[in-house]
Design an enzyme around this catalytic site. Structure first.
Site, short mmCIF file in Angstrom:
data_model
loop_
_atom_site.label_atom_id
_atom_site.label_comp_id
_atom_site.label_asym_id
_atom_site.label_seq_id
_atom_site.Cartn_x
_atom_site.Cartn_y
_atom_site.Cartn_z
N THR A 1 -4.66 6.70 -54.52
CA THR A 1 -3.23 6.50 -54.25
C THR A 1 -2.96 4.99 -54.28
O THR A 1 -2.78 4.37 -53.23
CB THR A 1 -2.83 7.09 -52.88
N GLU B 1 -9.68 10.19 -44.12
CA GLU B 1 -11.06 9.67 -44.01
C GLU B 1 -11.03 8.29 -43.36
O GLU B 1 -10.03 7.59 -43.45
CB GLU B 1 -11.72 9.64 -45.39
N PHE B 2 -12.14 7.96 -42.73
CA PHE B 2 -12.26 6.64 -42.07
C PHE B 2 -13.55 5.96 -42.53
O PHE B 2 -14.29 5.40 -41.74
CB PHE B 2 -12.23 6.81 -40.54
N PHE C 1 -14.17 -5.68 -35.43
CA PHE C 1 -13.08 -6.15 -36.30
C PHE C 1 -12.40 -7.39 -35.74
O PHE C 1 -11.20 -7.61 -35.92
CB PHE C 1 -12.10 -5.02 -36.60
N LEU C 2 -13.19 -8.21 -35.06
CA LEU C 2 -12.70 -9.51 -34.60
C LEU C 2 -13.56 -10.60 -35.23
O LEU C 2 -13.75 -11.65 -34.64
CB LEU C 2 -12.77 -9.61 -33.07
N GLY D 1 -9.67 -7.89 -47.63
CA GLY D 1 -9.35 -7.42 -48.98
C GLY D 1 -9.70 -5.96 -49.09
O GLY D 1 -9.73 -5.25 -48.09
N CYS E 1 -8.01 -0.81 -49.30
CA CYS E 1 -7.34 -0.07 -48.22
C CYS E 1 -6.40 -0.93 -47.38
O CYS E 1 -5.20 -0.68 -47.34
CB CYS E 1 -8.37 0.59 -47.33
N LYS F 1 -16.22 -7.80 -49.74
CA LYS F 1 -17.18 -7.95 -48.64
C LYS F 1 -18.56 -7.66 -49.23
O LYS F 1 -18.66 -7.35 -50.42
CB LYS F 1 -16.86 -7.01 -47.49
C1 UGA Z 1 -11.35 0.30 -44.28
C2 UGA Z 1 -11.51 0.92 -42.88
O1 UGA Z 1 -12.42 0.15 -42.10
C3 UGA Z 1 -12.00 2.36 -42.97
O2 UGA Z 1 -12.04 2.94 -41.69
C4 UGA Z 1 -11.04 3.16 -43.87
O3 UGA Z 1 -11.45 4.48 -44.04
C5 UGA Z 1 -10.97 2.48 -45.24
O4 UGA Z 1 -10.50 1.12 -45.06
C6 UGA Z 1 -10.01 3.28 -46.09
O5 UGA Z 1 -8.83 3.36 -45.75
O6 UGA Z 1 -10.46 3.96 -47.03
P1 UGA Z 1 -12.99 -0.85 -46.06
O7 UGA Z 1 -11.74 -1.43 -46.64
O8 UGA Z 1 -13.93 -0.16 -46.96
O9 UGA Z 1 -12.64 0.20 -44.87
O10 UGA Z 1 -13.84 -2.03 -45.38
P2 UGA Z 1 -13.81 -2.80 -43.96
O11 UGA Z 1 -15.21 -2.92 -43.51
O12 UGA Z 1 -12.85 -2.22 -43.03
O13 UGA Z 1 -13.33 -4.26 -44.40
C7 UGA Z 1 -12.02 -4.55 -44.89
C8 UGA Z 1 -11.84 -6.04 -45.04
O14 UGA Z 1 -11.73 -6.66 -43.76
C9 UGA Z 1 -12.98 -6.76 -45.75
O15 UGA Z 1 -12.46 -7.74 -46.58
C10 UGA Z 1 -13.78 -7.37 -44.61
O16 UGA Z 1 -14.54 -8.49 -44.99
C11 UGA Z 1 -12.66 -7.73 -43.65
N1 UGA Z 1 -13.08 -7.84 -42.23
C12 UGA Z 1 -13.53 -6.74 -41.57
C13 UGA Z 1 -13.00 -9.07 -41.58
O17 UGA Z 1 -12.60 -10.09 -42.18
N2 UGA Z 1 -13.35 -9.14 -40.26
C14 UGA Z 1 -13.80 -8.06 -39.57
O18 UGA Z 1 -14.09 -8.21 -38.36
C15 UGA Z 1 -13.89 -6.84 -40.24
#
Ligand code: UGA
Length: 439
Positions: A87, A152-153, A253-254, A261, A264, A324
Site C-alpha cells: 500500500t 502486522e507489527f 525507540f529512543l 526511514g 512504514c 537501517k
Molecule cells: C516499523 C515498526 O517498527 C513495525 O512494528 C511495523 O510493523 C513496521 O514498521 C511496518 O509498519 O510494517 P520497520 O520500518 O521495519 O518497522 O523498522 P524499525 O526498526 O521500526 O525502524 C524504522 C526506522 O526508525 C529506521 O530508520 C530506524 O533506524 C529508525 N529508528 C528506530 C531510530 O532512528 N531510532 C530508534 O530508536 C528506532
C-alpha cells in the site's frame, strides 16, 4: 490444521506465510509476479531478511508451504485468505490501496465457499468496508465471507522473530466465527499466552497507524533532544536511558540517529495526517514528528559539512545505504538524502552496504559501489557511518585512519567509541554526544 492463502509475497506476506506454516497450517503463498514465484519455487528468497530462508525451506520441505501465481486455486483451496500486498504512498500522502482492491476483486470472483478474508497490509481506516463491498460486488455464488483486520507489527531485519514471538495479536472482527478461526491460526502463540486482542475492524486499522506514528514520534523527540544535548553539553544516551527507566516511557525507540526511514514510518505518518485531515482532526504532534525527521536527515549533511568544509572535489565514503542495518531496503533511507546532497555539492561517493548496494543503484547508479568497508573508505576525505551493522561497529580505527586520506568521520548512529576516535586522532561528530559530555 487449516488451509490458508496469503496473497502478496513481499516481506509481510512471505514472513507471515512461512510463519503461519511453521505453526502447522497448510499455506499457499500467491503472487502475480512470476519472477518472484519462480525464485521462491527454486528455494531462493527475493529479499534479505535474517532467518527467513531457513523458515521458508523448513516448511517447504515439510510440505506445508508452497508458492504459486494461480490466485484462483490458492483462494478456492483455502478457508482463510490473507491480503498482504503493498500500500505505497500516493501523491497526496494517502495510502494507495489499488493493489488491495484488485485482490479483493479476485477474491470475490473466486469465492467458492465460506471464508475469512483478512487484511494484513497497512490500510486506511475504512478499507475493511471497501474491501467487503468489492468482494460482494464481484461474487457470482451465494458463498459468504467474514472480513477481519489483522495488522502486522514486523520490523524489517527482525521480522521473523517479531512474527514468531509477537507482543500481541490484533484481530479486528465482530464475527465470533471468524475470531475463533483466527485464534486457531495463531494457536501456538495463543496457548503460550500471547495476548490476542479482539476489536472492531476500524479499531484494528487505527491501532496499526497509531502504533507506527507513536514510535515515529518517540524517534523524532529523541532526535530533537539530541540537538539540544549538542548545544548544552549533555549526553543523549544517558538522557534516553534514564528517561526510559521510567516504566511509563520505556527506553525502546529512543535511539537517536539520522532520522527514520523505511517503507512504514514515513508513509504511515503521512497517511495518518492525511486521513485525520479528511475528518477535520488536526494531527499536530505527528506533523511535527514528520518535519523533525525531514530536518534530521538534512542535519546530518550539515554536520558533515561542518567537519569537512566545502564538499566540492572531496571523496566521501558512505557506510550503510539501507534505512537501517540487516535489510536491503533503501526506501526513505537517510543515505539517500546524504548521497543526493553530496553529489549536488560536487563530491564523489564511494559506498558500501553489506546487503543494499544493489537496491541503492536504482537511485544512484553513478556512485562507486564497494565490496567491503575497507575498499569504501580507501583514499577518502571523510566517512559517514549511516547504519548500525556490527561490521561498522567493530571497525579497526587504526586501519580506518591508515586507509583514509584524512581522518574525518561522522557517526550518525553513535556506534563508535568517542574515546577511541579521539585517541586515534580523528576529527569526528555524532548525534547528541558532544565532546563536553565525554567522561
Ligand atoms: C516499523 C515498526 O517498527 C513495525 O512494528 C511495523 O510493523 C513496521 O514498521 C511496518 O509498519 O510494517 P520497520 O520500518 O521495519 O518497522 O523498522 P524499525 O526498526 O521500526 O525502524 C524504522 C526506522 O526508525 C529506521 O530508520 C530506524 O533506524 C529508525 N529508528 C528506530 C531510530 O532512528 N531510532 C530508534 O530508536 C528506532
Amino acid at each position: 490444521m487449516r488451509n490458508i492463502a496469503i496473497i502478496g509475497t513481499g516481506y509481510v506476506g512471505l514472513v507471515s506465510g512461512s510463519g503461519i506454516s511453521d505453526f502447522g497450517h497448510n499455506v499457499i503463498c500467491a503472487d502475480i509476479n512470476e519472477d518472484k514465484i519462480k525464485l521462491l519455487n527454486k528455494g531462493q528468497i527475493p529479499i534479505y531478511e535474517p532467518g527467513l530462508e531457513e523458515l521458508v525451506l523448513r516448511n517447504v520441505q515439510a510440505n506445508r508451504l508452497s508458492f504459486t501465481t494461480n490466485l484462483k486455486e490458492a483462494i478456492q483451496k483455502s478457508e482463510v485468505v490473507f491480503i498482504a500486498v503493498g500500500t505505497p504512498q500516493s501523491e497526496n500522502g494517502e495510502a494507495d490501496i489499488s493493489a488491495v482492491n484488485a485482490v479483493a476483486k479476485t477474491i470475490g470472483e473466486n469465492l467458492n465457499n465460506k471464508k475469512v478474508i483478512c487484511t494484513k497490509s497497512t490500510v486506511p481506516i475504512g478499507t475493511g468496508e471497501i474491501v467487503s463491498g468489492i468482494i460482494n460486488e464481484n461474487k457470482s455464488t451465494e458463498a459468504e465471507f467474514e472480513y477481519v483486520s489483522n495488522p502486522e507489527f514486523l520490523r524489517e531485519g527482525s521480522a521473523v522473530k517479531d512474527f514468531l514471538w509477537p507482543d500481541r495479536i490484533v484481530i479486528g472482527s465482530e464475527s465470533e466465527w471468524a475470531f475463533e478461526i483466527m485464534k486457531d491460526v495463531y494457536r501456538p502463540l495463543y496457548i503460550n499466552d500471547t495476548p490476542i486482542v479482539n476489536t472492531t475492524v476500524e479499531t484494528a486499522e487505527l491501532i496499526k497507524y497509531a502504533s507506527n506514528a507513536f514510535l515515529s514520534l518517540k524517534i523524532s523527540y529523541i532526535n530533537e533532544i539530541s540537538a539540544l544535548c549538542e548545544k548544552v553539553g549533555a549526553d543523549v544516551h544517558v538522557v534516553a536511558k534514564t528517561m526510559g527507566s521510567d516504566g511509563r516511557i520505556s527506553p525502546k525507540f529512543l535511539h537517536p540517529g539520522p532520522g527514520f526511514g523505511g517503507s512504514c514510518f514515513p508513509k504511515d505518518t503521512s497517511a495518518l495526517v492525511s486521513m485525520a485531515q479528511n475528518k477535520n482532526v488536526p494531527m499536530r504532534t505527528i506533523q511535527a514528528a514528520i518535519e523533525t525527521n525531514v530536518h534530521q536527515k538534512k542535519r546530518m549533511v550539515i554536520k558533515l559539512h561542518a567537519l569537512t568544509g566545502d564538499f566540492s572535489g572531496l571523496t566521501i565514503g558512505i557506510l550503510g545505504l539501507a534505512f537501517k542495518s540487516k535489510t536491503d531496503d533503501v526506501r526513505e533511507s537517510a543515505s539517500l538524502e546524504m548521497v543526493g546532497s553530496l553529489l549536488k555539492a560536487g563530491a564523489q561517493i564511494k559506498a558500501y552496504d553489506p546487503e543494499a548496494n544493489t537496491s541503492f543503484t536504482e537511485f544512484f547508479p553513478e556512485i562507486t559501489y564497494c565490496k567491503t568497508w575497507e575498499e569504501a573508505v580507501k583514499n577518502t576525505d571523510a566517512v559517514a557511518v549511516m547504519t548500525e551493522w556490527n561490521e561498522f561497529r567493530t571497525m579497526d580505527l587504526k586501519k580506518l585512519k591508515y586507509l583514509m586520506k584524512s581522518p574525518i568521520i561522522l557517526d550518525t548512529r553513535n556506534i563508535l567509541s568517542r574515546k577511541e576516535l579521539q585517541k586515534n586522532g580523528f576529527s569526528f561528530d555524532n548525534v547528541g554526544r558532544p565532546m563536553a559530555s565525554m567522561q
